[in-house]
Design a protein around this motif. Structure first.
Motif, PDB file in Angstrom:
ATOM      1  N   ASP A  21     -14.496  28.018  22.332  1.00  0.00           N
ATOM      2  CA  ASP A  21     -13.454  29.042  22.460  1.00  0.00           C
ATOM      3  C   ASP A  21     -12.204  28.483  21.769  1.00  0.00           C
ATOM      4  O   ASP A  21     -11.431  27.725  22.374  1.00  0.00           O
ATOM      5  CB  ASP A  21     -13.211  29.343  23.938  1.00  0.00           C
ATOM      6  CG  ASP A  21     -12.190  30.461  24.137  1.00  0.00           C
ATOM      7  OD1 ASP A  21     -11.647  30.962  23.120  1.00  0.00           O
ATOM      8  OD2 ASP A  21     -11.939  30.842  25.295  1.00  0.00           O
ATOM      9  N   PRO A  33      -9.255  29.789  20.745  1.00  0.00           N
ATOM     10  CA  PRO A  33      -7.913  30.033  21.298  1.00  0.00           C
ATOM     11  C   PRO A  33      -7.584  29.132  22.483  1.00  0.00           C
ATOM     12  O   PRO A  33      -6.457  28.665  22.615  1.00  0.00           O
ATOM     13  CB  PRO A  33      -7.964  31.509  21.694  1.00  0.00           C
ATOM     14  CG  PRO A  33      -8.998  32.105  20.803  1.00  0.00           C
ATOM     15  CD  PRO A  33     -10.025  31.044  20.640  1.00  0.00           C
ATOM     16  N   ALA A  34      -8.579  28.908  23.354  1.00  0.00           N
ATOM     17  CA  ALA A  34      -8.331  28.037  24.504  1.00  0.00           C
ATOM     18  C   ALA A  34      -8.052  26.602  24.040  1.00  0.00           C
ATOM     19  O   ALA A  34      -7.133  25.937  24.542  1.00  0.00           O
ATOM     20  CB  ALA A  34      -9.540  28.063  25.447  1.00  0.00           C
ATOM     21  N   GLY A  86      -4.698  26.486  22.527  1.00  0.00           N
ATOM     22  CA  GLY A  86      -3.661  26.553  23.558  1.00  0.00           C
ATOM     23  C   GLY A  86      -3.364  25.196  24.148  1.00  0.00           C
ATOM     24  O   GLY A  86      -2.194  24.854  24.395  1.00  0.00           O
ATOM     25  N   ASP A 138       1.706  31.756  18.136  1.00  0.00           N
ATOM     26  CA  ASP A 138       0.989  33.040  18.120  1.00  0.00           C
ATOM     27  C   ASP A 138      -0.481  32.740  17.831  1.00  0.00           C
ATOM     28  O   ASP A 138      -0.855  32.465  16.689  1.00  0.00           O
ATOM     29  CB  ASP A 138       1.573  33.954  17.030  1.00  0.00           C
ATOM     30  CG  ASP A 138       0.951  35.351  17.056  1.00  0.00           C
ATOM     31  OD1 ASP A 138       0.076  35.586  17.911  1.00  0.00           O
ATOM     32  OD2 ASP A 138       1.332  36.188  16.211  1.00  0.00           O
ATOM     33  N   ILE A 139      -1.310  32.777  18.884  1.00  0.00           N
ATOM     34  CA  ILE A 139      -2.727  32.417  18.766  1.00  0.00           C
ATOM     35  C   ILE A 139      -3.562  33.679  18.925  1.00  0.00           C
ATOM     36  O   ILE A 139      -3.474  34.373  19.947  1.00  0.00           O
ATOM     37  CB  ILE A 139      -3.123  31.367  19.818  1.00  0.00           C
ATOM     38  CG1 ILE A 139      -2.264  30.095  19.643  1.00  0.00           C
ATOM     39  CG2 ILE A 139      -4.605  31.031  19.717  1.00  0.00           C
ATOM     40  CD1 ILE A 139      -2.505  29.054  20.711  1.00  0.00           C
ATOM     41  N   GLU A 140      -4.352  33.965  17.923  1.00  0.00           N
ATOM     42  CA  GLU A 140      -5.191  35.175  17.963  1.00  0.00           C
ATOM     43  C   GLU A 140      -6.288  35.004  19.013  1.00  0.00           C
ATOM     44  O   GLU A 140      -6.973  33.974  19.039  1.00  0.00           O
ATOM     45  CB  GLU A 140      -5.817  35.405  16.585  1.00  0.00           C
ATOM     46  CG  GLU A 140      -6.682  36.657  16.513  1.00  0.00           C
ATOM     47  CD  GLU A 140      -7.273  36.852  15.130  1.00  0.00           C
ATOM     48  OE1 GLU A 140      -8.322  37.515  15.030  1.00  0.00           O
ATOM     49  OE2 GLU A 140      -6.683  36.347  14.147  1.00  0.00           O
ATOM     50  N   PRO A 141      -6.494  35.985  19.888  1.00  0.00           N
ATOM     51  CA  PRO A 141      -7.525  35.857  20.934  1.00  0.00           C
ATOM     52  C   PRO A 141      -8.927  36.131  20.378  1.00  0.00           C
ATOM     53  O   PRO A 141      -9.097  36.616  19.260  1.00  0.00           O
ATOM     54  CB  PRO A 141      -7.113  36.933  21.941  1.00  0.00           C
ATOM     55  CG  PRO A 141      -6.435  37.976  21.100  1.00  0.00           C
ATOM     56  CD  PRO A 141      -5.718  37.234  20.005  1.00  0.00           C
ATOM     57  N   ASP A 142      -9.908  35.829  21.218  1.00  0.00           N
ATOM     58  CA  ASP A 142     -11.311  36.164  20.931  1.00  0.00           C
ATOM     59  C   ASP A 142     -11.798  35.588  19.603  1.00  0.00           C
ATOM     60  O   ASP A 142     -12.458  36.259  18.799  1.00  0.00           O
ATOM     61  CB  ASP A 142     -11.522  37.685  20.941  1.00  0.00           C
ATOM     62  CG  ASP A 142     -11.114  38.316  22.269  1.00  0.00           C
ATOM     63  OD1 ASP A 142     -11.308  37.652  23.306  1.00  0.00           O
ATOM     64  OD2 ASP A 142     -10.590  39.442  22.250  1.00  0.00           O
ATOM     65  N   GLY A 176      -5.088  31.909  13.507  1.00  0.00           N
ATOM     66  CA  GLY A 176      -5.918  33.114  13.515  1.00  0.00           C
ATOM     67  C   GLY A 176      -7.096  32.981  12.581  1.00  0.00           C
ATOM     68  O   GLY A 176      -7.464  31.892  12.133  1.00  0.00           O
TER      69      GLY A 176
END
Length: 503
Positions: A338, A340-341, A344, A362-366, A402
Motif C-alpha cells: 500500500d 500511500p500508507a 505517509g 499531497d499523497i494520492e490514495p489507492d 502520485g
C-alpha cells in the motif's frame, strides 16, 4: 528455383491461360448471342410459315372469303419481311433460307390465280373440265409450296437450335477449362506455399524457439536454393555467432559478477572499517576539548568544531555508502504494498525532522505497488527528504506523490509511472545525465548540504526492481522524479492521469 521465380511463372501461365479462355469465351458468347437471334428468327419463321400461313391457306381453300384472303396476304407479307433477314448470311442455314425464299416468291402468283378462279362470277369454269383441272393443280401447288415452307422453316429452326446447343456446350467446356486453370494455379500455389514456405518457416520457428530457450547449438540444416534456404543458412550462421557470443558473455558475466562481489565486499569493508579510526578522531577531539579547552583560544575552538563537523559529515557519508552496498547485495522480497500508507510514514518522519517548516504533503490514495517494502521505503525516504531539502527556501513547501502516464525516455513510450514532485529549487536539465551517479550534486553544499549518494541509492533500488527512473526539472520551479515498477501479478489498479510534471 527461387520462390518468387516460381510464383512469377505460375502467375504468368495462369494469366495466359485465363486470357486465352476469356478470349475464347468472348468469341463464343458473341456467336451464342448471334445464334440465339437466328434461333428466335427461325422460330418466328416457323410460326408464320407453318402455323399461320398454312392455316390461312386452308381457310381460304374452304371459304374463299375476303377475310381469308386478307389474313393470307398479311401472313405472306410478314413472312416476306422475316425472310429478308441477313442474319443467316454465311451461316449453315443460309441455303435453307434461300430455298424458303424461292418457294415463298412463287406463292403470290399461285394465290392470285387461285383467287381469280374462286371469286369469278361466271360459272363457266365449273362446267369447263380444263378450268377445274387447272384449279386443282393450283390448289395442289399452293399446298405443296406451303408444305415446303413449313418443312424448311422447321428444318431451319432445328438447325439453329442444334447450333445453339453446341455453342452452349462449348461455353460450358470453356467455363470448366477456366475453373480447371484457376484450380490448377491455386493448387500449385498451395503446394509451393506448403512445401516451399510453411514447412521451412515452421523449422525456422522451432529453431527460433530453441535459441530463445537457450539451446544455442540448435541448427536448421535446411539445404534449399530458394529464399528460405538462404534465410535458414543465415539463421544457422547467426546461431553459431550467438553461441560463441553467449559463451564469451557467460565468461565475462562470471568475471563481472566476481568483480562486483569483490567490489561490494571491499566497499562494505572499507565503509565499516573507516568508522573505527573516525570514532578515534571524535574521541580524541572530545578529550582535547575537555582537557585542554581552557588553554585554547577562539581559533583553536573553531578548528576543533570544524574537525568534529567533518567527522559528522564523514559518518553520514559512511552510512550512505553502507546503505548503497546493502541495497545492492540484499535479496528482494516482493509483495503487494500500500504505497500511500508507506509514503505517509515517510512523510511523518520528514515532518518531524523539519519542525517549524510549512510543508504540505499531497499523497494520492489507492495506489498499489509490487516490490520489496524495505527497499521501496528507503527509495521514498531519499526522494521525500530531497524534496523537503530542496524546497527549504519556499515559505510553503509542497510535496506530491502520485501515479500517472508519462513518457519513459529509456523506451520512448508512455508508461504508468509513480512520481514525487516538489516546488523547490529545481535544477538545470542540461546536467540531468549525471543526476543518479554517486557523489554527483546539482547544487553546492553551502546551498543544500548532503553527500550526493541519495539518488544513486534510489536509482539502484529501482533498477533492482526492473524499473526505470528519470527526472524533469526547471530552475526555480521544482523537480519531479518518475520511476516505474514491475506490474503486480493480478489486475493492475486503474491509471490516474496527471496534468504535468511540475504542476
Amino acid at each position: 528455383m527461387l520462390i518468387r521465380t516460381q510464383q512469377w511463372l505460375i502467375a504468368a501461365a495462369s494469366t495466359l491461360a485465363v486470357a486465352a479462355i476469356s478470349w475464347a469465351w468472348t468469341e463464343s458468347s458473341a456467336g451464342f448471342r448471334l445464334e440465339l437471334e437466328r434461333s428466335q428468327l427461325a422460330k418466328r419463321i416457323w410460326e408464320v410459315g407453318t402455323a399461320r400461313l398454312r392455316l390461312h391457306t386452308s381457310t381460304f381453300l374452304d371459304t374463299a372469303s375476303i377475310e381469308a384472303q386478307i389474313d393470307w396476304r398479311e401472313s405472306h407479307a410478314e413472312l416476306t419481311r422475316l425472310l429478308e433477314t441477313r442474319l443467316f448470311k454465311g451461316a449453315p442455314g443460309a441455303a435453307i433460307l434461300a430455298g424458303l425464299h424461292q418457294h415463298h416468291a412463287v406463292l403470290p402468283d399461285v394465290f392470285d390465280t387461285l383467287v381469280e378462279y374462286r371469286t369469278a362470277k361466271s360459272v363457266n369454269w365449273i362446267l369447263d373440265p380444263d378450268a377445274q383441272a387447272h384449279q386443282r393443280e393450283l390448289t395442289r401447288r399452293i399446298v405443296t409450296l406451303t408444305q415446303h415452307i413449313a418443312e424448311g422453316s422447321s428444318t431451319l429452326m432445328d438447325l439453329s437450335q442444334e447450333r445453339l446447343e453446341a455453342l452452349q456446350h462449348r461455353q460450358e467446356r470453356l467455363m470448366l477449362g477456366l475453373i480447371f486453370a484457376l484450380a490448377l494455379a491455386i493448387g500449385l500455389n498451395f503446394a509451393i506455399v506448403r512445401h516451399q514456405i510453411l514447412k521451412p518457416a515452421r523449422r525456422l520457428e522451432q529453431g527460433a524457439r530453441a535459441i530463445e530457450a537457450g539451446h544455442y547449438d540448435h541448427r536448421i540444416g535446411l539445404q534449399r536454393t530458394n529464399e528460405l534456404g538462404t534465410l535458414a543458412r543465415e539463421f544457422d550462421h547467426m546461431a553459431e555467432s550467438l553461441s560463441a557470443t553467449m559463451a564469451a558473455l557467460r565468461q565475462q558475466g562470471a568475471q563481472l559478477a566476481l568483480a562486483n562481489r569483490e567490489l561490494e565486499s571491499f566497499s562494505y569493508s572499507v565503509s565499516h572499517d573507516l568508522r573505527a579510526p573516525l570514532r578515534g578522531i571524535e574521541g580524541w577531539t572530545e578529550a582535547l576539548l575537555e582537557d585542554c579547552g581552557e588553554r585554547l583560544d577562539a581559533t583553536g575552538h573553531e578548528y576543533l568544531d570544524r574537525v568534529r563537523g567533518e567527522c559528522a559529515r564523514m559518518n553520514l557519508l559512511i552510512a550512505d555508502l553502507l546503505q548503497l552496498a546493502r541495497v545492492t547485495r540484499d535479496e528482494l522480497h516482493q509483495e503487494w504494498i500500500d504505497l500511500p500508507a508507506l509514503a505517509g510514514q515517510v512523510a511523518t518522519r520528514a515532518l518531524e525532522a523539519c519542525r517549524g517548516r510549512d510543508i504540505h504533503f499531497d499523497i494520492e490514495p489507492d495506489i498499489g505497488a509490487w516490490g520489496d517494502r524495505r527497499l521501496l521505503e528507503i527509495a521514498l525516504t531519499n526522494l521525500v527528504d530531497n524534496a523537503c531539502k530542496f524546497s527549504a527556501r519556499e515559505p510553503q513547501a509542497r510535496v506530491v506523490l502520485g501515479r500517472c502516464m508519462a513518457e519513459n525516455p529509456a523506451t520512448q513510450q508512455r508508461e504508468e509511472a509513480f512520481f514525487v514532485r516538489d516546488n523547490g529549487a529545481g535544477f538545470d536539465m542540461a546536467h540531468a545525465r549525471r543526476l543518479f551517479g554517486a557523489f554527483q550534486r546539482m547544487h553546492s553544499e553551502k546551498e543544500f548540504p548532503g553527500t550526493g549518494i541519495g539518488l544513486a541509492i534510489v536509482h539502484r533500488i529501482v533498477l533492482r526492481h526492473g524499473g526505470h527512473i528519470w527526472a524533469e526539472a526547471e530552475r526555480g520551479r521544482g523537480a519531479c522524479f518518475y520511476f516505474t515498477l514491475p506490474p503486480a501479478p493480478g489486475p493492475a489498479p486503474a491509471v490516474v492521469r496527471c496534468t504535468g510534471a511540475l504542476g
